[in-house]
Design a protein around this motif. Structure first.
Motif, PDB file in Angstrom:
ATOM      1  N   LYS A   1       0.843  -1.189   0.000  1.00  0.00           N
ATOM      2  CA  LYS A   1       0.000   0.000   0.000  1.00  0.00           C
ATOM      3  C   LYS A   1       0.890   1.255   0.000  1.00  0.00           C
ATOM      4  O   LYS A   1       0.656   2.182  -0.768  1.00  0.00           O
ATOM      5  CB  LYS A   1      -0.924  -0.015   1.216  1.00  0.00           C
ATOM      6  CG  LYS A   1      -1.848   1.167   1.258  1.00  0.00           C
ATOM      7  CD  LYS A   1      -3.229   0.786   1.761  1.00  0.00           C
ATOM      8  CE  LYS A   1      -4.246   1.818   1.279  1.00  0.00           C
ATOM      9  NZ  LYS A   1      -5.597   1.297   1.269  1.00  0.00           N
TER      10      LYS A   1
ATOM     11  N   GLN B   1       1.260   3.894  -3.313  1.00  0.00           N
ATOM     12  CA  GLN B   1       0.963   5.326  -3.243  1.00  0.00           C
ATOM     13  C   GLN B   1       2.022   6.164  -3.958  1.00  0.00           C
ATOM     14  O   GLN B   1       1.771   7.290  -4.353  1.00  0.00           O
ATOM     15  CB  GLN B   1       0.872   5.785  -1.774  1.00  0.00           C
ATOM     16  CG  GLN B   1      -0.254   5.164  -0.974  1.00  0.00           C
ATOM     17  CD  GLN B   1      -1.627   5.462  -1.552  1.00  0.00           C
ATOM     18  OE1 GLN B   1      -1.880   6.547  -2.039  1.00  0.00           O
ATOM     19  NE2 GLN B   1      -2.499   4.463  -1.526  1.00  0.00           N
TER      20      GLN B   1
ATOM     21  N   GLN C   1     -17.143   3.853  -7.840  1.00  0.00           N
ATOM     22  CA  GLN C   1     -15.893   3.766  -7.065  1.00  0.00           C
ATOM     23  C   GLN C   1     -14.692   3.536  -7.989  1.00  0.00           C
ATOM     24  O   GLN C   1     -13.627   4.125  -7.810  1.00  0.00           O
ATOM     25  CB  GLN C   1     -15.983   2.621  -6.045  1.00  0.00           C
ATOM     26  CG  GLN C   1     -16.908   2.936  -4.876  1.00  0.00           C
ATOM     27  CD  GLN C   1     -17.186   1.713  -4.001  1.00  0.00           C
ATOM     28  OE1 GLN C   1     -17.154   0.583  -4.471  1.00  0.00           O
ATOM     29  NE2 GLN C   1     -17.475   1.952  -2.731  1.00  0.00           N
TER      30      GLN C   1
ATOM     31  N   ASP D   1     -11.552   6.038  -8.652  1.00  0.00           N
ATOM     32  CA  ASP D   1     -10.174   5.581  -8.447  1.00  0.00           C
ATOM     33  C   ASP D   1      -9.304   5.912  -9.650  1.00  0.00           C
ATOM     34  O   ASP D   1      -8.152   6.310  -9.514  1.00  0.00           O
ATOM     35  CB  ASP D   1     -10.145   4.051  -8.284  1.00  0.00           C
ATOM     36  CG  ASP D   1     -10.305   3.626  -6.845  1.00  0.00           C
ATOM     37  OD1 ASP D   1     -10.508   4.503  -5.995  1.00  0.00           O
ATOM     38  OD2 ASP D   1     -10.235   2.405  -6.586  1.00  0.00           O
TER      39      ASP D   1
ATOM     40  N   MET E   1      -5.011   2.348  -9.519  1.00  0.00           N
ATOM     41  CA  MET E   1      -6.037   1.660  -8.735  1.00  0.00           C
ATOM     42  C   MET E   1      -5.578   0.242  -8.421  1.00  0.00           C
ATOM     43  O   MET E   1      -4.874  -0.384  -9.199  1.00  0.00           O
ATOM     44  CB  MET E   1      -7.331   1.606  -9.549  1.00  0.00           C
ATOM     45  CG  MET E   1      -8.402   0.701  -8.968  1.00  0.00           C
ATOM     46  SD  MET E   1      -9.962   0.851  -9.852  1.00  0.00           S
ATOM     47  CE  MET E   1      -9.607  -0.078 -11.347  1.00  0.00           C
TER      48      MET E   1
ATOM     49  N   ARG F   1      -7.950  -2.554  -6.968  1.00  0.00           N
ATOM     50  CA  ARG F   1      -9.270  -2.781  -6.394  1.00  0.00           C
ATOM     51  C   ARG F   1      -9.771  -4.200  -6.659  1.00  0.00           C
ATOM     52  O   ARG F   1      -9.554  -4.774  -7.718  1.00  0.00           O
ATOM     53  CB  ARG F   1     -10.272  -1.763  -6.958  1.00  0.00           C
ATOM     54  CG  ARG F   1     -11.657  -1.822  -6.320  1.00  0.00           C
ATOM     55  CD  ARG F   1     -12.515  -0.644  -6.723  1.00  0.00           C
ATOM     56  NE  ARG F   1     -12.200   0.576  -5.990  1.00  0.00           N
ATOM     57  CZ  ARG F   1     -12.720   0.892  -4.803  1.00  0.00           C
ATOM     58  NH1 ARG F   1     -13.587   0.092  -4.213  1.00  0.00           N
ATOM     59  NH2 ARG F   1     -12.388   2.011  -4.203  1.00  0.00           N
TER      60      ARG F   1
ATOM     61  N   ARG G   1     -16.047  -9.108   5.883  1.00  0.00           N
ATOM     62  CA  ARG G   1     -15.478  -7.760   5.930  1.00  0.00           C
ATOM     63  C   ARG G   1     -14.320  -7.619   6.884  1.00  0.00           C
ATOM     64  O   ARG G   1     -13.307  -7.003   6.565  1.00  0.00           O
ATOM     65  CB  ARG G   1     -16.569  -6.777   6.361  1.00  0.00           C
ATOM     66  CG  ARG G   1     -17.271  -6.125   5.241  1.00  0.00           C
ATOM     67  CD  ARG G   1     -17.917  -4.825   5.700  1.00  0.00           C
ATOM     68  NE  ARG G   1     -17.215  -3.685   5.132  1.00  0.00           N
ATOM     69  CZ  ARG G   1     -17.468  -3.207   3.921  1.00  0.00           C
ATOM     70  NH1 ARG G   1     -18.364  -3.769   3.162  1.00  0.00           N
ATOM     71  NH2 ARG G   1     -16.811  -2.179   3.445  1.00  0.00           N
TER      72      ARG G   1
ATOM     73  N   GLN H   1     -11.241  -8.814   5.321  1.00  0.00           N
ATOM     74  CA  GLN H   1     -10.778  -8.015   4.194  1.00  0.00           C
ATOM     75  C   GLN H   1      -9.826  -6.932   4.640  1.00  0.00           C
ATOM     76  O   GLN H   1      -8.784  -6.707   4.059  1.00  0.00           O
ATOM     77  CB  GLN H   1     -11.968  -7.292   3.569  1.00  0.00           C
ATOM     78  CG  GLN H   1     -12.665  -8.061   2.516  1.00  0.00           C
ATOM     79  CD  GLN H   1     -13.989  -7.405   2.243  1.00  0.00           C
ATOM     80  OE1 GLN H   1     -14.111  -6.187   2.378  1.00  0.00           O
ATOM     81  NE2 GLN H   1     -14.949  -8.197   1.874  1.00  0.00           N
ATOM     82  N   LEU H   2     -10.241  -6.247   5.715  1.00  0.00           N
ATOM     83  CA  LEU H   2      -9.478  -5.085   6.151  1.00  0.00           C
ATOM     84  C   LEU H   2      -8.079  -5.470   6.576  1.00  0.00           C
ATOM     85  O   LEU H   2      -7.119  -4.784   6.274  1.00  0.00           O
ATOM     86  CB  LEU H   2     -10.203  -4.395   7.312  1.00  0.00           C
ATOM     87  CG  LEU H   2     -11.494  -3.720   6.888  1.00  0.00           C
ATOM     88  CD1 LEU H   2     -12.222  -3.163   8.089  1.00  0.00           C
ATOM     89  CD2 LEU H   2     -11.196  -2.616   5.879  1.00  0.00           C
TER      90      LEU H   2
ATOM     91  N   ASP I   1      -4.158  -3.763   1.438  1.00  0.00           N
ATOM     92  CA  ASP I   1      -3.681  -2.906   0.359  1.00  0.00           C
ATOM     93  C   ASP I   1      -4.674  -2.818  -0.791  1.00  0.00           C
ATOM     94  O   ASP I   1      -4.484  -2.072  -1.720  1.00  0.00           O
ATOM     95  CB  ASP I   1      -2.342  -3.410  -0.167  1.00  0.00           C
ATOM     96  CG  ASP I   1      -2.441  -4.815  -0.716  1.00  0.00           C
ATOM     97  OD1 ASP I   1      -3.289  -5.583  -0.213  1.00  0.00           O
ATOM     98  OD2 ASP I   1      -1.694  -5.150  -1.640  1.00  0.00           O
TER      99      ASP I   1
ATOM    100  N   ASP J   1      -8.445  -1.989  -2.262  1.00  0.00           N
ATOM    101  CA  ASP J   1      -9.740  -1.391  -2.001  1.00  0.00           C
ATOM    102  C   ASP J   1     -10.769  -2.393  -2.498  1.00  0.00           C
ATOM    103  O   ASP J   1     -10.527  -3.125  -3.446  1.00  0.00           O
ATOM    104  CB  ASP J   1      -9.859  -0.066  -2.740  1.00  0.00           C
ATOM    105  CG  ASP J   1      -8.840   0.928  -2.209  1.00  0.00           C
ATOM    106  OD1 ASP J   1      -8.842   1.161  -0.993  1.00  0.00           O
ATOM    107  OD2 ASP J   1      -8.014   1.434  -2.996  1.00  0.00           O
TER     108      ASP J   1
ATOM    109  N   SER K   1     -14.786  -3.337  -3.643  1.00  0.00           N
ATOM    110  CA  SER K   1     -16.175  -3.008  -3.979  1.00  0.00           C
ATOM    111  C   SER K   1     -16.976  -4.291  -3.897  1.00  0.00           C
ATOM    112  O   SER K   1     -16.482  -5.355  -4.266  1.00  0.00           O
ATOM    113  CB  SER K   1     -16.290  -2.470  -5.400  1.00  0.00           C
ATOM    114  OG  SER K   1     -15.608  -1.257  -5.522  1.00  0.00           O
TER     115      SER K   1
END
Ligand code: ADP
Ligand code: MG
Length: 684
Positions: free
Chosen positions: A232, A236, A271, A275, A282, A284, A421, A424-425, A430, A432, A434
């Motif tokens: 992540k 960036q 989304q 992005d 992106m 994702r 969920r 996932q986090l 790293d 995102d 949907s």
């Protein structure tokens, strides 16, 4: 101890052993230390013969009446005998091991470990291992709790045991992956790797094994989450391709679709577009239950990139799926002057197509692994879409990366595997995400019914006739017997023969994973074209194939699959507006599990994922993730406390590394370990 030294540096491993072990992928000291016992045999828990039950048993007794019989079949001998303890006696049989006759002293006791089961109407212990009781009980040599290693090439469990017996004293010198120092007080887990590996290899009871494996599981989660966190941070810093968003243009495309988008599709598409406006690439994940309509979200994303003047690549796991995607995307996109190319192994004039790709004359290229060959180059790739991402290996994704020049393309990965969920986090920190948690309107849920094989003639066959009568097609799924190519082919063939007798006028064909890809594709195409009425198959049909005319599925031995996999399989039917029904078949004597009953009640993949988490604990639901993509050896993503601990430590570690890049160089092993995960969770 240098973990990256060759194994020949260890006592007891000569050049010959080294060569043989290298062949099976064990070349460094580290490889060997992490080659862990497959299971353990517990000689301390024996069964009295008067209480013996079918299954795997450990018995202590004397053996007598041994004879060797030759059978009518050539090359087969049977050695028979009787094992007695104080309570009873049983029959024992070995195939093609005539030396067993001379092995035993009839006055001495032995431990036998093997399978006790019915064979031609008689119970017997078949081909057990046998060890002198006095030897097993002599604690100084081995103890009553024994590790069993998998056979690797010519190395059997006993060979590995011998190697490890020689290394016992060396274990104290195994360094930690992340040795405690002043610079990292925050992210070290209690315990040590030396201790954990020692426990796993030389355990004296199952508690030790568990405690050792827990540490290793932590280590693994730490590496995974650290990799994701570093990704992540790295991501960036990358330069991507910012795509200009024009709401009017997208609206025009969405209005051209033959249906209204679901709210979930609308949100996901938005989304993604947002992005891709950014100069950072992106990364994702689009998660959507089977049939939730991921393809059209991919189409909108592709439309956005292409109308900005760039190319898009879509990778699918099989040729049939790539072909389907190319067809449906072409229908949606060609009215806007967008060209779609299909590149699979079967594509004719590949060079011509590749030249067009290189010159930027094809806008959207859909393909399989054929897309990944070295001579496929893009003129201006801005977006990569990967369907069913976990089917792609690290190397393949790495290849795709290599053909994308700076700036880095946006990445959209699509999967139907639901991940709760909370996980996932932490695990995919790293990425995102949907989520399409809504099915298109008007879709009828697949009715699901548990059925005993006893009721096939009364209930199932009439239903099948009814569907066939309506011109519909049938999937008949058979269990794969793991690690046995013969059984896999044999079981679908046998089932096909059976069904041909029941439905003599129907076209019935079988499909299994060991067939050549071209052969599989041909059969799938025939099925999709309606030329086959009943397709008998293993789970190879699990991935994404869309045959809206197939609306009845039978899954044999349904108890042998995980919830997620059953849900995926079931998702192959009910893809149109017709009513669909899925039969979960069980052998006569088997009671349906709670898992199957849960599946009968719900069609919601996310609900099922949570339910499975509760029902099974460390569950099959992550089966494909763990074994396919993540390749976790020890950790279970469902151990939330361990995940939380690893997550906290890994994030602290990532921050420290980001602040001081020199620091990471102090831990070269850690660097190597996280590399494999870093490649996994990102393309950039
Ligand atoms: P999956 O998410 O499993 O890949 P697909 O993208 O293949 O699902 O879509 C399944 C079917 O649903 C396709 O036939 C597709 O055309 C249809 N579909 C997708 N979105 C909608 C919608 N919003 N309304 C109606 N049908 C839709
Ligand atoms: Mg799909």
């Amino acid at each position: 101890m240098d973990l990256f030294a060759g194994i020949e540096t260890l006592k007891g491993i000569g050049p010959k052993s080294r060569e043989l072990l290298e062949k099976v992928g064990i070349s460094t000291v580290r490889d060997l230390l992490y080659f862990l016992p497959r299971t353990y045999e517990n000689y301390t828990k024996t069964t009295n013969l008067s209480e013996i039950r079918p299954g795997r048993v450990v018995i202590k007794g004397k053996i007598s009446d041994l004879i060797v019989k030759r059978t009518s079949r050539r090359n087969l001998t049977i050695t028979e005998g009787v094992i007695r303890d104080k309570t009873d006696a049983i029959r024992v049989v070995w195939f093609n091991q005539p030396y067993r006759v001379k092995q035993f002293d009839k006055d001495k006791e032995y431990y036998f470990i093997g399978n006790y089961d019915l064979n031609r109407g008689r119970y017997q212990l078949t081909s057990p291992t046998a060890r002198l009781a006095a030897e097993v009980e002599d604690k100084t040599t081995s103890g009553g709790f024994q590790p069993i290693y998998s056979t690797k090439g010519s190395f059997k469990s006993a060979n590995f045991k011998k190697i490890f017996d020689n290394l016992r004293n060396k274990f104290a010198f195994i360094p930690d992956l992340l040795p405690l120092s002043d610079s990292n007080p925050d992210f070290v887990y209690p315990g040590s790797r030396a201790d954990a590996l020692f426990k796993v290899h030389y355990a004296e009871d199952s508690k030790e094994v568990e405690s050792g494996r827990k540490y290793l599981a932590y280590e693994e989660l730490f590496e995974l989450i650290l990799a994701a966190s570093l990704n992540k941070i790295e991501n960036q810093k990358l330069r991507g391709v910012p795509l200009k968003f024009s709401p009017e243009k997208i609206k025009r495309f969405v209005n051209s679709l033959p249906f209204a988008l679901t709210n979930a599709q609308r949100k996901a598409a938005f989304q993604i577009i947002k992005d891709m406006e950014r100069a950072v690439p992106m990364n994702r994940l689009l998660q959507g239950d089977v049939g939730s309509g991921k393809t059209v979200v991919a189409a909108i994303s592709a439309f956005e990139a292409i109308t900005n003047g760039y190319q898009v690549a879509l990778l699918a796991p099989t040729a049939i799926l790539a072909t389907q995607h190319a067809d449906s995307l072409e229908k949606l996109l060609s009215p806007f002057g967008i060209s779609v190319g299909l590149l699979t192994g079967a594509t004719k004039k590949k060079d011509f197509l590749k030249r067009k790709i290189r010159e930027g004359k094809v806008d959207l290229i859909v393909g399989t692994h054929a897309l990944l060959t070295d001579d496929t180059k893009f003129k201006s790739l801005a977006l990569c879409i990967i369907d069913e991402q976990h089917r792609f290996g690290v190397n393949q994704r790495q290849k795709l990366l290599e053909k994308t020049l700076v700036p880095a393309p946006h990445l959209l990965m699509m999967t139907a595997t639901p991940i709760p969920r909370s996980l996932q986090l932490t695990i995919f920190g790293d990425l995102d995400v949907s989520i399409l948690n809504e099915l298109p309107a008007g879709r009828q849920p697949v009715a699901t019914k548990i059925i005993s094989e006893l009721n096939f003639a009364d209930e199932l066959y009439p239903k099948i006739r009814e569907y066939l009568g309506k011109g519909q097609q049938i999937y008949w799924i058979c269990k794969i017997i793991e690690d046995s190519s013969v059984s896999e082919a044999a079981s679908v063939k046998k089932q096909t023969e059976k069904l041909k007798k029941v439905f003599p006028t129907e076209v019935i064909t079988f499909l299994h994973g060991r067939m050549k890809p071209a052969e599989k594709d041909a059969i799938m195409s025939d099925f999709a074209a309606g030329k086959i009425n009943i397709l008998v198959s293993t789970t190879v049909v699990e991935v994404g194939v869309n045959v809206p005319n197939a609306n009845l599925m039978v899954i044999m031995d349904a108890d042998g699959y995980g919830l997620a996999q059953l849900h995926q399989l079931r998702g192959r039917i009910g893809r149109g507006s017709d009513a669909a029904i899925c039969f979960l078949a069980l052998p006569a004597e088997v009671e349906p599990s709670r898992r199957l009953k849960t599946l009968e009640k719900s069609n919601d993949g996310f609900y099922l994922a949570e339910a499975d988490l509760k029902l099974r604990g460390p569950g099959e639901i992550y089966g494909s993730l763990q074994h396919g993509a993540l390749n976790l050896q020890f950790a279970s993503l469902t151990d939330s406390r361990l995940v939380a601990a690893a997550s906290e430590n890994a994030k602290a570690c990532a921050r420290a590394f980001a602040k001081d890049p020199e620091l990471m160089l102090k831990y070269p092993e850690l660097g190597l370990c996280i590399k494999k995960y870093q490649q996994l969770t990102t393309l950039n």
